[in-house]
Design an enzyme around this catalytic site. Sequence first.
Site, short mmCIF file in Angstrom:
data_model
loop_
_atom_site.label_atom_id
_atom_site.label_comp_id
_atom_site.label_asym_id
_atom_site.label_seq_id
_atom_site.Cartn_x
_atom_site.Cartn_y
_atom_site.Cartn_z
N GLY A 50 0.83 -1.21 0.00
CA GLY A 50 0.00 0.00 0.00
C GLY A 50 0.86 1.25 0.00
O GLY A 50 2.09 1.19 -0.04
N PHE A 51 0.18 2.37 0.06
CA PHE A 51 0.87 3.66 0.01
C PHE A 51 1.81 3.82 1.21
O PHE A 51 3.04 3.91 1.06
CB PHE A 51 -0.20 4.76 -0.06
CG PHE A 51 0.26 6.12 0.34
CD1 PHE A 51 1.37 6.71 -0.26
CD2 PHE A 51 -0.43 6.83 1.32
CE1 PHE A 51 1.78 7.98 0.11
CE2 PHE A 51 -0.03 8.10 1.70
CZ PHE A 51 1.09 8.67 1.10
N ILE A 52 1.27 3.80 2.42
CA ILE A 52 2.14 3.98 3.60
C ILE A 52 3.03 2.75 3.79
O ILE A 52 4.22 2.86 4.08
CB ILE A 52 1.29 4.25 4.88
CG1 ILE A 52 0.51 5.56 4.71
CG2 ILE A 52 2.20 4.33 6.12
CD1 ILE A 52 -0.40 5.92 5.89
N ASP A 74 0.31 -8.61 1.29
CA ASP A 74 -0.70 -7.72 0.72
C ASP A 74 -1.57 -8.53 -0.25
O ASP A 74 -1.05 -9.35 -1.01
CB ASP A 74 -0.02 -6.57 -0.03
CG ASP A 74 -0.92 -5.34 -0.15
OD1 ASP A 74 -0.51 -4.27 0.32
OD2 ASP A 74 -2.03 -5.46 -0.72
N LEU A 130 -0.93 -2.71 8.83
CA LEU A 130 -1.50 -1.58 8.08
C LEU A 130 -2.60 -2.03 7.12
O LEU A 130 -3.29 -1.20 6.53
CB LEU A 130 -0.41 -0.87 7.25
CG LEU A 130 0.86 -0.42 7.97
CD1 LEU A 130 1.75 0.38 7.03
CD2 LEU A 130 0.56 0.41 9.20
N THR A 179 -12.86 -7.08 7.07
CA THR A 179 -11.40 -7.05 6.92
C THR A 179 -10.76 -6.40 8.14
O THR A 179 -9.77 -6.89 8.68
CB THR A 179 -11.00 -6.24 5.66
OG1 THR A 179 -11.72 -6.76 4.56
CG2 THR A 179 -9.51 -6.32 5.40
N ALA A 201 -2.70 0.03 12.99
CA ALA A 201 -3.02 1.30 12.33
C ALA A 201 -4.50 1.61 12.51
O ALA A 201 -5.35 0.91 11.98
CB ALA A 201 -2.69 1.20 10.85
N TYR A 210 -16.93 2.04 9.32
CA TYR A 210 -15.46 2.01 9.25
C TYR A 210 -14.86 2.46 10.57
O TYR A 210 -14.01 1.79 11.16
CB TYR A 210 -15.01 2.91 8.10
CG TYR A 210 -13.52 3.14 8.02
CD1 TYR A 210 -12.64 2.09 7.78
CD2 TYR A 210 -12.98 4.42 8.18
CE1 TYR A 210 -11.27 2.30 7.69
CE2 TYR A 210 -11.62 4.64 8.09
CZ TYR A 210 -10.77 3.59 7.85
OH TYR A 210 -9.43 3.79 7.78
N LYS A 267 -12.65 0.24 13.29
CA LYS A 267 -11.31 0.62 13.74
C LYS A 267 -11.30 0.88 15.25
O LYS A 267 -10.32 0.58 15.92
CB LYS A 267 -10.84 1.87 12.99
CG LYS A 267 -10.36 1.57 11.59
CD LYS A 267 -9.10 0.71 11.67
CE LYS A 267 -8.46 0.52 10.34
NZ LYS A 267 -7.21 -0.25 10.45
#
Length: 322
Positions: free
Chosen positions: A10-12, A31, A76, A95, A117, A149, A153
């Site tokens: 992913g991005f981060i 991933d 992450l 997920t 995260a 969401y 989290k």
Amino acid sequence: MSVLITGGAGFIGSHLAEALLETGEEVWALDDLSTGNLRNILPLFEHPRFHFEEGSVLDAGKVRKVAANCRKIYHLAAVVGVRLVFEKPLETIETNVQGTEIVLKTALQYGCKVLIASTSEVYGKDTRNGDKFRETDDITLATSLRWGYACSKALDEYLARSYAQQKGLPVVIVRFFNTVGPRQSPAYGMVIPRFIRQALTGKPITIYGDGKQVRSFGWVGDVVRSIMQLMAISQSEGQVVNIGNDEPVTIEDLAHKIKAKTESDSQIAHIPYEQAYGPDFEDIRYRVPDIGKLRNMIAYEPTVNLEEILNRTIAFEKQSTA
Ligand code: UDP
């Protein structure tokens, strides 16, 4: 012993992988390439200490396989982006909750320290009238499915803190605020890469709502450094820490800055939220972190301000679309 990054493409995650390799670590990236992309980590395949495993965090066997020789896990992997979260609330919750549970169990089994995260979304509906978000604030969730969401989290956070308290698992929980940098996909929301691509291609720059909503943006390099430093100290264990930058900007100002910096002829268009996200969408008017806790824990200061974040991201987008 190595380090596992779930969501490593992913991005981060891909920036974290690079930074960990630079410090001499052996890195495993897991991933499922749902929002992550192999392009993000392609250069790392050359690296002798980098290993990639395609798979989901929902696959407990696979998570155990890649975690078996690790002493640290950066978890992450998650469903991210306002648009995706809003369109796929079920996958989002499954997920985020099941994936985190599997990662925490695995960390306990193999004696790993783990970073979970989380997100600024857990602060929920904006009832603060322009105050910065502090880790000790109460959380206000609402009925719109957008908050599924945040709820998932928040549950991850409680789960992780419960593992810390009852099982002694060393966990660090970080709440990421808006983060920007090279390779961030504009596909799922993510206002800065969207505005820059719109400006560079002469398409309308799409401000949702009145544009008076406020955000602050952290540079991905600062974000990655923050989480690596938090994982290196014991004081962070069992703690929840905001990660980001506290320099506020309205989305309208952001659109004008990007238009000016790119010398674009794009129109600036106001789009109603309903048109952008469908009915039942609630935006957050003011999202800026209090980063006092991060400052105290790791003597943190952001090294890249908004102007420079925009300059660097524009340069990256120009080069990648050239
Ligand atoms: N936004 C916008 N135009 C876009 C994409 C986003 O005006 O094309 C707004 C969005 O409504 C929000 C802010 O920019 O107020 C930040 O959106 P993003 O999806 O990047 O992050 P988040 O909403 O999670 O803070």
